[in-house]
Design a protein around this motif. Structure first.
Motif, short mmCIF file in Angstrom:
data_model
loop_
_atom_site.label_atom_id
_atom_site.label_comp_id
_atom_site.label_asym_id
_atom_site.label_seq_id
_atom_site.Cartn_x
_atom_site.Cartn_y
_atom_site.Cartn_z
N ALA A 38 -17.72 -16.03 -32.31
CA ALA A 38 -16.28 -16.20 -32.57
C ALA A 38 -15.99 -17.58 -33.14
O ALA A 38 -15.21 -17.72 -34.09
CB ALA A 38 -15.50 -15.98 -31.28
N VAL A 39 -16.61 -18.61 -32.60
CA VAL A 39 -16.41 -19.97 -33.12
C VAL A 39 -16.94 -20.07 -34.53
O VAL A 39 -16.32 -20.67 -35.41
CB VAL A 39 -17.09 -21.00 -32.19
N TRP A 40 -18.11 -19.48 -34.79
CA TRP A 40 -18.70 -19.53 -36.13
C TRP A 40 -17.79 -18.85 -37.16
O TRP A 40 -17.62 -19.35 -38.26
CB TRP A 40 -20.07 -18.86 -36.11
N VAL A 41 -17.21 -17.71 -36.79
CA VAL A 41 -16.32 -16.99 -37.71
C VAL A 41 -15.09 -17.84 -38.04
O VAL A 41 -14.68 -17.93 -39.19
CB VAL A 41 -15.92 -15.62 -37.11
N CYS A 42 -14.53 -18.49 -37.03
CA CYS A 42 -13.36 -19.34 -37.27
C CYS A 42 -13.72 -20.51 -38.20
O CYS A 42 -12.95 -20.85 -39.10
CB CYS A 42 -12.81 -19.88 -35.96
N CYS A 43 -14.87 -21.11 -37.98
CA CYS A 43 -15.29 -22.24 -38.82
C CYS A 43 -15.57 -21.77 -40.24
O CYS A 43 -15.28 -22.48 -41.21
CB CYS A 43 -16.53 -22.90 -38.24
N ALA A 44 -16.16 -20.60 -40.40
CA ALA A 44 -16.46 -20.09 -41.74
C ALA A 44 -15.17 -19.83 -42.51
O ALA A 44 -15.08 -20.14 -43.70
CB ALA A 44 -17.29 -18.81 -41.64
N ARG A 45 -14.16 -19.30 -41.84
CA ARG A 45 -12.89 -19.06 -42.51
C ARG A 45 -12.23 -20.36 -42.90
O ARG A 45 -11.66 -20.49 -43.98
CB ARG A 45 -11.97 -18.24 -41.62
N ALA A 46 -12.29 -21.37 -42.03
CA ALA A 46 -11.70 -22.68 -42.35
C ALA A 46 -12.45 -23.31 -43.52
O ALA A 46 -11.83 -23.94 -44.39
CB ALA A 46 -11.75 -23.58 -41.12
N GLY A 47 -13.75 -23.14 -43.56
CA GLY A 47 -14.54 -23.68 -44.67
C GLY A 47 -14.17 -23.02 -45.99
O GLY A 47 -14.13 -23.68 -47.03
N ASP A 48 -13.91 -21.73 -45.96
CA ASP A 48 -13.51 -21.03 -47.18
C ASP A 48 -12.17 -21.56 -47.69
O ASP A 48 -11.96 -21.73 -48.88
CB ASP A 48 -13.41 -19.53 -46.95
N LYS A 49 -11.25 -21.82 -46.75
CA LYS A 49 -9.95 -22.37 -47.15
C LYS A 49 -10.10 -23.76 -47.75
O LYS A 49 -9.48 -24.09 -48.75
CB LYS A 49 -9.00 -22.42 -45.95
#
Length: 87
Positions: free
Chosen positions: A20-31
């Motif tokens: 869950a943390v990894w998914v949140c970080c990946a989305r923030a990185g895409d933004k």
């Protein structure tokens, strides 16, 4: 509950939290990457509008210096063992 079930719950819960943390970080990185691409495109558009005719940057600044080739790399001398043994 058996020890196997307890360890399964402990490791499974930890793994789910990490995913869950990894998914949140990946989305923030895409933004962040999209924002960076947008800013770089805007900056390139601004530079194209100002124009750098004749190699002189806008604002009267002097152009960047021409690169100087790097000096050749000097390697360690190689010892010819046959010549050293003969002497």
């Amino acid at each position: 509950m058996t020890p196997d079930q307890i360890s399964e719950l402990a490791f499974g819960g930890t793994a789910a939290a990490l995913v869950a943390v990894w998914v949140c970080c990946a989305r923030a990185g895409d933004k962040d990457a999209a924002t960076t691409r947008h800013v770089l495109a805007w900056s390139a558009g601004q530079r194209a509008q100002q124009g750098e005719e004749g190699g002189t940057p806008p604002g009267g600044r002097e152009p960047a210096p021409t690169p100087v080739p790097a000096p050749p790399v000097r390697l360690a001398p190689v010892i010819d063992l046959h010549t050293r043994r003969a002497a």
